[in-house]
Motif scaffolding. Structure first.
Motif, PDB file in Angstrom:
ATOM      1  N   LEU A 114      -5.576  -4.789  -0.144  1.00 21.70           N
ATOM      2  CA  LEU A 114      -4.263  -4.491  -0.732  1.00 21.70           C
ATOM      3  C   LEU A 114      -3.132  -4.858   0.213  1.00 21.70           C
ATOM      4  CD1 LEU A 114      -5.172  -1.075  -2.388  1.00 21.70           C
ATOM      5  CD2 LEU A 114      -4.734  -3.243  -3.559  1.00 21.70           C
ATOM      6  N   LEU A 115      -3.408  -4.807   1.521  1.00 23.48           N
ATOM      7  CA  LEU A 115      -2.400  -5.204   2.499  1.00 23.48           C
ATOM      8  C   LEU A 115      -2.125  -6.705   2.411  1.00 23.48           C
ATOM      9  CD1 LEU A 115      -0.654  -3.973   4.763  1.00 23.48           C
ATOM     10  CD2 LEU A 115      -2.460  -4.608   6.377  1.00 23.48           C
ATOM     11  N   GLY A 116      -3.130  -7.469   2.003  1.00 24.29           N
ATOM     12  CA  GLY A 116      -2.922  -8.896   1.773  1.00 24.29           C
ATOM     13  C   GLY A 116      -2.256  -9.170   0.435  1.00 24.29           C
ATOM     14  N   LEU A 117      -2.640  -8.392  -0.580  1.00 22.41           N
ATOM     15  CA  LEU A 117      -2.068  -8.580  -1.911  1.00 22.41           C
ATOM     16  C   LEU A 117      -0.595  -8.181  -1.940  1.00 22.41           C
ATOM     17  CD1 LEU A 117      -2.682  -9.353  -4.870  1.00 22.41           C
ATOM     18  CD2 LEU A 117      -3.336  -6.959  -5.263  1.00 22.41           C
ATOM     19  N   TYR A 118      -0.274  -7.081  -1.275  1.00 17.89           N
ATOM     20  CA  TYR A 118       1.125  -6.621  -1.169  1.00 17.89           C
ATOM     21  C   TYR A 118       1.429  -6.376   0.310  1.00 17.89           C
ATOM     22  CZ  TYR A 118       0.908  -6.146  -6.204  1.00 17.89           C
ATOM     23  OH  TYR A 118       0.760  -6.402  -7.546  1.00 17.89           O
ATOM     24  N   PRO A 119       1.791  -7.425   1.047  1.00 18.28           N
ATOM     25  CA  PRO A 119       1.967  -7.342   2.500  1.00 18.28           C
ATOM     26  C   PRO A 119       3.244  -6.613   2.900  1.00 18.28           C
ATOM     27  CG  PRO A 119       2.580  -9.518   1.721  1.00 18.28           C
ATOM     28  CD  PRO A 119       2.021  -8.790   0.536  1.00 18.28           C
ATOM     29  N   PRO A 120       3.389  -6.297   4.200  1.00 17.22           N
ATOM     30  CA  PRO A 120       4.635  -5.699   4.683  1.00 17.22           C
ATOM     31  C   PRO A 120       5.841  -6.538   4.265  1.00 17.22           C
ATOM     32  CG  PRO A 120       2.963  -5.643   6.398  1.00 17.22           C
ATOM     33  CD  PRO A 120       2.378  -6.439   5.259  1.00 17.22           C
ATOM     34  N   GLY A 121       6.895  -5.842   3.869  1.00 19.88           N
ATOM     35  CA  GLY A 121       8.084  -6.525   3.383  1.00 19.88           C
ATOM     36  C   GLY A 121       8.197  -6.525   1.870  1.00 19.88           C
ATOM     37  N   THR A 122       7.149  -6.001   1.193  1.00 21.26           N
ATOM     38  CA  THR A 122       7.182  -5.942  -0.279  1.00 21.26           C
ATOM     39  C   THR A 122       7.254  -4.495  -0.776  1.00 21.26           C
ATOM     40  OG1 THR A 122       4.761  -5.875  -0.504  1.00 21.26           O
ATOM     41  CG2 THR A 122       5.801  -8.044  -0.408  1.00 21.26           C
ATOM     42  N   GLY A 123       7.396  -3.543   0.150  1.00 19.70           N
ATOM     43  CA  GLY A 123       7.357  -2.136  -0.230  1.00 19.70           C
ATOM     44  C   GLY A 123       8.649  -1.618  -0.847  1.00 19.70           C
ATOM     45  N   GLU A 124       8.593  -0.352  -1.216  1.00 15.52           N
ATOM     46  CA  GLU A 124       9.728   0.322  -1.844  1.00 15.52           C
ATOM     47  C   GLU A 124      10.915   0.420  -0.882  1.00 15.52           C
ATOM     48  OE1 GLU A 124      10.447   1.878  -4.824  1.00 15.52           O
ATOM     49  OE2 GLU A 124       8.654   1.001  -5.743  1.00 15.52           O
ATOM     50  N   LYS A 125      12.107   0.373  -1.450  1.00 14.73           N
ATOM     51  CA  LYS A 125      13.333   0.566  -0.672  1.00 14.73           C
ATOM     52  C   LYS A 125      13.979   1.890  -1.048  1.00 14.73           C
ATOM     53  CE  LYS A 125      14.252  -4.363  -0.077  1.00 14.73           C
ATOM     54  NZ  LYS A 125      15.213  -5.483  -0.293  1.00 14.73           N
ATOM     55  N   MET A 126      14.827   2.371  -0.170  1.00 13.40           N
ATOM     56  CA  MET A 126      15.533   3.613  -0.437  1.00 13.40           C
ATOM     57  C   MET A 126      16.525   3.406  -1.577  1.00 13.40           C
ATOM     58  SD  MET A 126      14.248   5.765   1.656  1.00 13.40           S
ATOM     59  CE  MET A 126      15.419   7.133   1.625  1.00 13.40           C
ATOM     60  N   PRO A 127      16.849   4.468  -2.337  1.00 11.34           N
ATOM     61  CA  PRO A 127      17.788   4.333  -3.449  1.00 11.34           C
ATOM     62  C   PRO A 127      19.138   3.769  -2.996  1.00 11.34           C
ATOM     63  CG  PRO A 127      16.680   6.459  -3.514  1.00 11.34           C
ATOM     64  CD  PRO A 127      16.310   5.829  -2.210  1.00 11.34           C
ATOM     65  N   ASP A 128      19.631   2.814  -3.736  1.00 11.78           N
ATOM     66  CA  ASP A 128      20.941   2.197  -3.470  1.00 11.78           C
ATOM     67  C   ASP A 128      21.052   1.681  -2.041  1.00 11.78           C
ATOM     68  OD1 ASP A 128      21.798   2.897  -6.083  1.00 11.78           O
ATOM     69  OD2 ASP A 128      22.233   4.928  -5.369  1.00 11.78           O
ATOM     70  N   SER A 129      19.948   1.108  -1.551  1.00 17.08           N
ATOM     71  CA  SER A 129      19.942   0.633  -0.170  1.00 17.08           C
ATOM     72  C   SER A 129      18.957  -0.519  -0.027  1.00 17.08           C
ATOM     73  CB  SER A 129      19.537   1.770   0.779  1.00 17.08           C
ATOM     74  OG  SER A 129      19.344   1.276   2.095  1.00 17.08           O
TER      75      SER A 129
END
Length: 397
Positions: A114-129
């Motif tokens: 899963l780390l390859g399928l969704y690597p660092p940099g594709t994760g959730e962001k804070m609201p309005d940020s």
């Protein structure tokens, strides 16, 4: 247990066409659902032997194993996200479902993929940020397990009937003759690893122990190359006898096959949520071998799964519903050493009529326009020959 049809029906059979190819492409414009099943990556041996390295954590995923599954995740991201946009570039819970056994090596393998399928940099962001919620923009993804009695992915371990049938195999004339034939060699292997004796059925664990010595400790484990190959041959012989029986396959992976076919059925009939596109199972070599056995494919037909071996199933709609299956078997260096493209199809002949008979396929060919077989709802009439349901399994196991 023999799997047969009635007197007015044609006995079921599975035709296997194996093509060795360097690479394969998929037409995602027709793709509707993907199922991925992997064996965990490289691990430490399950058992410590007196004359070998004493592993502190037997049966645990190694760094090599993590990298192997990460490479698969990279491959899947390129195929289904970067080259096709079949999946969203960032994780969406509605698109992906992940299931694993409770073994640490399977869970960590799933995390690595899963780390390859969704690597660092594709994760959730804070609201309005634009700030990532977690460091490096990593994305946690839920992995579902089912406890120790996991009949879906660990049926070959959980089902007592499988254990009973496996024990019966060791009482056959063929098994006893093989054990007698290899008696001197097994005694030699036992002496080298520091055991008083070694039963034939234990050779698989020994093989993985010697393999770990070679990969991680730069040691021969006390065996010549010829002896190491002989241990490998014996291990494959044992597995070929353990998984040759189709009834064992049905008990070991029947629920898994049933769930996969049900998923494809629901997608094809518009029952399943159209947003769910990808199902991933993280499991073991016994899971893959049981699944192959349930399909009528035995060890004699293909190589035993290496660490990080993968079965990839794609459901397509192109003038009818079709399923494409690939078996990717990898060596311990994490490179694709073999890529088998299986065109699997199961023929079912309904009650004979003087005017016509019906031919239906369970896994149809996606190779050329003249080689397409449509999947009909009759595919699921044949499911009883390949899989089991919860009620049946509860009676058998």
């Amino acid at each position: 247990e023999k799997i047969t049809m009635g007197p007015n029906q044609l006995a079921s059979f599975l035709v296997i066409l194996i093509m060795v190819v360097v690479a394969t492409e998929t037409d995602t414009s027709t793709l509707r659902h993907v199922v991925v099943i992997t064996r965990h990556g490289d691990r430490t041996p399950l058992h410590n032997y007196p004359n070998h390295h004493q592993w502190e954590n037997p049966g645990q995923l190694t760094g090599e194993g993590m990298r192997q599954l990460k490479d698969i995740g990279d491959f899947l991201r390129k195929r289904y996200i970067e080259e096709s946009s079949f999946l969203s570039p960032s994780y969406k819970p509605s698109e992906l479902r992940v299931r694993s056994t409770t073994r640490d090596r399977a869970l960590m393998s799933a995390q690595s993929l899963l780390l390859g399928l969704y690597p660092p940099g594709t994760g959730e962001k804070m609201p309005d940020s634009e700030e990532f919620a977690l460091p490096y923009g990593i994305q946690p993804i839920p992995i579902v397990t089912a406890g120790k009695e996991d009949y879906l992915l660990h049926g070959y371990k959980a089902c007592h009937s499988v254990k009973k049938k496996t024990k019966e195999i060791r009482e056959t004339k063929e098994w006893k003759e093989k054990a007698e034939e290899e008696k001197e060699f097994l005694a030699k292997v036992a002496k080298v690893i520091g055991l008083p004796k070694l039963a034939l059925e234990k050779i698989s664990a020994v093989y993985h122990g010697v393999k770990a010595e070679r990969i991680h400790k730069n040691s021969t484990g006390g065996f010549t190359d010829e002896e190491y190959e002989k241990i490998l041959e014996l291990k494959n012989w044992v597995l070929s006898r353990k998984y040759w029986d189709r009834s064992l396959g049905r008990l070991g992976a029947g629920l898994l096959l049933s769930e996969i076919t049900s998923t494809f059925k629901e997608v094809s009939e518009g029952i399943k949520d159209g947003n769910e596109k990808f199902t991933y199972y993280s499991a073991h070599d016994g899971t893959l071998l049981s699944l192959f056995s349930a399909m009528g494919i035995t060890q004699k037909d293909l190589m035993v799964p290496h660490y990080a071996a993968m079965i990839l199933m794609e459901l397509h709609y192109d003038h009818g519903w079709k399923v494409k299956i690939e078996y990717m078997n990898k060596d311990y260096h994490g490179n694709f050493s073999f890529l088998f493209l299986f065109f699997l199809f199961f023929f079912y002949l309904s009650l004979f009529s003087s005017t016509y008979h019906s031919l239906f396929s369970i896994f149809s060919i996606l190779f050329s326009s003249t080689s397409h077989f449509l999947i009909s709802h009759f595919l699921f009439r044949t499911k009883k020959y390949l899989s089991v349901d919860d009620f049946e399994l509860s009676k058998i196991c």
